[in-house]
Write a protein that holds these residues in place. Structure first.
Motif, PDB file in Angstrom:
ATOM      1  N   GLU A  84       0.872  -1.181   0.000  1.00 42.07           N
ATOM      2  CA  GLU A  84       0.000   0.000   0.000  1.00 42.07           C
ATOM      3  C   GLU A  84       0.905   1.226   0.000  1.00 42.07           C
ATOM      4  N   THR A  86       0.431   4.345   1.856  1.00 40.98           N
ATOM      5  CA  THR A  86       0.384   5.327   2.949  1.00 40.98           C
ATOM      6  C   THR A  86       1.676   5.349   3.775  1.00 40.98           C
ATOM      7  N   ARG A 115       0.091  -7.631  -3.096  1.00 37.37           N
ATOM      8  CA  ARG A 115      -0.402  -8.399  -1.948  1.00 37.37           C
ATOM      9  C   ARG A 115      -0.628  -9.836  -2.417  1.00 37.37           C
ATOM     10  N   GLU A 117      -2.650 -12.208  -2.254  1.00 41.15           N
ATOM     11  CA  GLU A 117      -4.010 -12.658  -1.950  1.00 41.15           C
ATOM     12  C   GLU A 117      -4.401 -13.678  -3.006  1.00 41.15           C
ATOM     13  N   GLY A 122     -11.319  -8.720  -9.700  1.00 41.36           N
ATOM     14  CA  GLY A 122     -11.147  -7.517  -8.882  1.00 41.36           C
ATOM     15  C   GLY A 122     -10.148  -7.672  -7.752  1.00 41.36           C
ATOM     16  N   TYR A 124      -6.139  -8.908  -7.264  1.00 38.33           N
ATOM     17  CA  TYR A 124      -4.938  -9.356  -7.957  1.00 38.33           C
ATOM     18  C   TYR A 124      -3.749  -9.244  -7.023  1.00 38.33           C
ATOM     19  N   GLN A 129      -3.208   1.342  -7.452  1.00 40.09           N
ATOM     20  CA  GLN A 129      -4.055   2.285  -6.704  1.00 40.09           C
ATOM     21  C   GLN A 129      -3.792   3.712  -7.172  1.00 40.09           C
ATOM     22  N   GLU A 133      -3.000  11.762   0.184  1.00 42.44           N
ATOM     23  CA  GLU A 133      -2.698  11.845   1.612  1.00 42.44           C
ATOM     24  C   GLU A 133      -2.527  13.315   1.981  1.00 42.44           C
ATOM     25  N   ARG A 260     -11.978  -1.522   8.893  1.00 44.73           N
ATOM     26  CA  ARG A 260     -10.846  -1.483   7.962  1.00 44.73           C
ATOM     27  C   ARG A 260      -9.737  -2.449   8.387  1.00 44.73           C
ATOM     28  N   TYR A 264      -3.384   1.528  11.306  1.00 44.34           N
ATOM     29  CA  TYR A 264      -2.972   2.897  11.641  1.00 44.34           C
ATOM     30  C   TYR A 264      -4.120   3.878  11.824  1.00 44.34           C
ATOM     31  N   TYR A 265      -5.347   3.450  11.588  1.00 41.26           N
ATOM     32  CA  TYR A 265      -6.434   4.431  11.602  1.00 41.26           C
ATOM     33  C   TYR A 265      -6.806   4.924  12.997  1.00 41.26           C
ATOM     34  N   ALA A 284     -15.280  -3.251  -2.842  1.00 41.48           N
ATOM     35  CA  ALA A 284     -14.697  -2.012  -2.296  1.00 41.48           C
ATOM     36  C   ALA A 284     -13.898  -1.302  -3.382  1.00 41.48           C
ATOM     37  N   LEU A 285     -14.392  -0.138  -3.801  1.00 39.10           N
ATOM     38  CA  LEU A 285     -13.670   0.651  -4.798  1.00 39.10           C
ATOM     39  C   LEU A 285     -12.505   1.380  -4.154  1.00 39.10           C
ATOM     40  N   GLY A 308      -6.174  10.238   4.617  1.00 38.99           N
ATOM     41  CA  GLY A 308      -5.982   9.912   3.204  1.00 38.99           C
ATOM     42  C   GLY A 308      -6.885   8.787   2.762  1.00 38.99           C
ATOM     43  N   GLY A 312      -8.746   1.308  -5.866  1.00 40.32           N
ATOM     44  CA  GLY A 312      -8.177   0.289  -6.747  1.00 40.32           C
ATOM     45  C   GLY A 312      -8.495   0.588  -8.205  1.00 40.32           C
TER      46      GLY A 312
HETATM   47  P1  HAM Z   1      -7.080  -0.639   1.261  1.00 36.35           P
HETATM   48  O1  HAM Z   1      -8.508  -0.635   1.669  1.00 36.35           O
HETATM   49  O2  HAM Z   1      -6.241  -1.786   1.710  1.00 36.35           O
HETATM   50  O3  HAM Z   1      -6.475   0.725   1.800  1.00 36.35           O
HETATM   51  O4  HAM Z   1      -6.978  -0.546  -0.305  1.00 36.35           O
HETATM   52  C1  HAM Z   1      -7.638   0.472  -1.020  1.00 36.35           C
HETATM   53  C2  HAM Z   1      -8.276  -0.093  -2.277  1.00 36.35           C
HETATM   54  O5  HAM Z   1      -7.299  -0.783  -3.069  1.00 36.35           O
HETATM   55  C3  HAM Z   1      -9.350  -1.154  -2.024  1.00 36.35           C
HETATM   56  O6  HAM Z   1     -10.582  -0.571  -1.696  1.00 36.35           O
HETATM   57  C4  HAM Z   1      -9.395  -1.843  -3.379  1.00 36.35           C
HETATM   58  O7  HAM Z   1     -10.156  -1.091  -4.311  1.00 36.35           O
HETATM   59  C5  HAM Z   1      -7.942  -1.814  -3.805  1.00 36.35           C
HETATM   60  N1  HAM Z   1      -7.317  -3.124  -3.529  1.00 36.35           N
HETATM   61  C6  HAM Z   1      -6.815  -3.564  -2.366  1.00 36.35           C
HETATM   62  N2  HAM Z   1      -6.306  -4.809  -2.501  1.00 36.35           N
HETATM   63  C7  HAM Z   1      -6.496  -5.173  -3.795  1.00 36.35           C
HETATM   64  C8  HAM Z   1      -6.173  -6.336  -4.595  1.00 36.35           C
HETATM   65  N3  HAM Z   1      -5.522  -7.378  -4.082  1.00 36.35           N
HETATM   66  N4  HAM Z   1      -6.529  -6.328  -5.889  1.00 36.35           N
HETATM   67  C9  HAM Z   1      -7.173  -5.279  -6.447  1.00 36.35           C
HETATM   68  N5  HAM Z   1      -7.478  -4.146  -5.759  1.00 36.35           N
HETATM   69  C10 HAM Z   1      -7.146  -4.088  -4.456  1.00 36.35           C
HETATM   70  C11 HAM Z   1      -5.187   1.111   1.622  1.00 36.35           C
HETATM   71  O8  HAM Z   1      -4.416   0.578   0.878  1.00 36.35           O
HETATM   72  C12 HAM Z   1      -4.827   2.352   2.394  1.00 36.35           C
HETATM   73  N6  HAM Z   1      -3.406   2.670   2.125  1.00 36.35           N
HETATM   74  C13 HAM Z   1      -5.731   3.507   2.031  1.00 36.35           C
HETATM   75  C14 HAM Z   1      -5.380   4.774   2.743  1.00 36.35           C
HETATM   76  C15 HAM Z   1      -4.675   5.815   2.262  1.00 36.35           C
HETATM   77  N7  HAM Z   1      -5.696   5.068   3.986  1.00 36.35           N
HETATM   78  C16 HAM Z   1      -5.210   6.243   4.299  1.00 36.35           C
HETATM   79  N8  HAM Z   1      -4.575   6.714   3.255  1.00 36.35           N
END
Ligand code: HAM
Length: 431
Positions: A84, A86, A115, A117, A122, A124, A129, A133, A260, A264-265, A284-285, A308, A312
């Protein structure tokens, strides 16, 4: 097959989200929208010390425990591909002392995240992203602006079937009280919980709340509510965020079960989910929230409030309407000459260069086959106009301009013009 990477090519027409023009349009729309809020782009590295994510994202989160691509480099350093953006952005802000130059820093980014996963529609292992922030502002107005920015970006993309869920997790102090209350609630039913939740109970009991396992759902009945353990200040902050979202006309629902997956939130968290059904289970968009302790956790001398979100890109492209990429005028230059008529071919190339210089996407089939095959190629490329040049046109300094659209009167379909007139005719402003 390389199962880390999404497939990079697709048959024409299939899986249109793989088309790069749509990606580029999405990123441009994001940065241009974010720049209206004062955000400028940063490009943090793809690889960081693993420790940054275990301290930043949290070492009891799924991301750090199970999903990071971690390795040792030749110097024995423990590195990870970023899961990610952040934590990396905060690390960069600290290292470059960004807050010494500006009291409030607004950064936006786009790029790949990794990641491990289980891949699904949707979801991968390498995904992308866009994110933003904001550092140095503790006010609820900053939270509301971030949510409005995310929602406005979706509208600019033509994605309108979404729902914004918001919640407050409180400060760390109020969450500690809540953690203890949750542990007290779940401990008597430990054996009834899913194995995953049993292992989480002491380490990260809040995550049990967003489990979808039927055993955990049953055990959640009667669990204390996080909202009840918020301090008066947390509650006032959250009420102000909601009031500002109302003032901004951003529709949202307060969802007390939203916790979430990153540690860190603090206070406000939010998630934006697709409600069109285009995404199936991975709906989750995007998501985000406030993280007022992360700077200090990563070594800042002073606490720095921050908020922030990230979204995705692949999921946005699945949700965005196909026609959301504006199509620029496209033309072809066709040489009505044999391959040995160098003067005509040279003039065709020069005309194409001038059109490109004027900003027009111009195709020349430099194989210079028959006029018929060049026209067929132009048709396949779905051009709007064809510039036809033969020996007579070159001698007269003219060109025959053919309009390809069907809704043009026959007499206007093909006209002879000077080259400058013909170029002016196809420029976007004169259409
Ligand atoms: P997150 O919810 O882990 O937050 O990811 C944000 C978005 O990234 C998800 O809602 C989704 O759309 C997309 N996403 C996550 N994992 C995948 C995946 N494996 N494949 C496709 N899309 C994915 C964060 O990453 C935090 N850094 C957000 C943030 C920024 N919070 C504060 N600042």
């Amino acid at each position: 097959m390389n199962d880390l990477l999404p497939r990079v090519s697709a048959p024409a027409g299939a899986e249109s989200w793989l088309h790069v023009e749509r990606w580029r349009h999405l990123e441009q729309t994001f940065f241009s929208h974010a720049s209206r809020y004062g955000f400028s782009e940063v490009r943090p590295p793809l690889c960081e010390y693993t420790d940054l994510f275990s301290r930043g994202v949290g070492d009891t989160t799924d991301i750090v425990e199970k999903e990071m691509y971690t390795f040792e480099d030749r110097g024995g350093r423990h590195l990870s591909l970023r899961p990610e953006g952040t934590a990396s952005a905060v690390r960069a802000a600290l290292e470059h002392n960004a807050l010494a130059r500006e009291p409030v820093v607004r950064w936006a980014y786009a790029g790949p995240m990794f990641r491990a996963e289980r891949p699904a529609k949707g979801r991968y292992r390498q995904f992308h992203q866009v994110g933003a922030e904001l550092y140095g502002d503790a006010s609820p107005a900053a939270d509301a602006e971030m949510i409005a920015l995310a929602a406005g970006f979706l509208s600019a993309l033509g994605v309108n079937a979404f729902r914004v869920r918001v919640n407050s997790l409180g400060t760390r102090a109020s969450r500690k009280v809540y953690r203890d209350a949750l542990i007290a609630h779940f401990t008597p039913q430990l054996d009834a919980l899913s194995p995953e939740s049993q292992s989480r109970l002491q380490r990260n009991p809040l995550r049990i709340l967003d489990s979808k396992d039927p055993r955990d759902i049953a055990a959640k009945a009667g669990a204390p509510s996080l909202t009840d353990s918020l301090s008066a200040e947390d509650q006032a902050h959250f009420a102000a965020v909601c009031a500002m979202l109302d003032a901004l006309g951003v529709p949202y629902t307060v969802d007390p079960s939203l916790v979430r997956g990153l540690d860190y939130y603090t206070r406000t968290v939010f998630e934006i989910v697709d409600v069109s059904g285009a995404l199936g289970a991975q709906d989750a968009l995007g998501g985000g929230g406030r993280y007022d302790d992360l700077f200090a956790d990563l070594g800042a001398a002073q606490p720095v409030p921050a908020v922030g979100f990230a979204m995705g890109i692949e999921r946005l492209l699945l949700a965005a309407p196909e026609a959301s990429v504006p199509r620029a005028t496209r033309v072809a230059v066709v040489a009505a000459a044999r391959a040995d008529e160098q003067a005509v071919l040279g003039a065709a190339l020069a005309l194409a260069r001038d059109l490109r210089g004027a900003g027009v996407e111009t195709h020349v089939d430099t194989r210079f086959g028959s006029m018929k095959s060049q026209m067929r190629r132009a048709n396949d490329l779905k051009v709007d106009y064809v510039f036809v040049l033969g020996g007579n046109e070159v001698a007269a300094g003219t060109v025959s301009l053919k309009t390809m659209a069907d809704d043009v009167a026959p007499e206007a379909k093909q006209v002879t013009l000077t080259r400058a007139e013909a170029i002016a005719r196809v420029l976007p402003a004169s259409r």
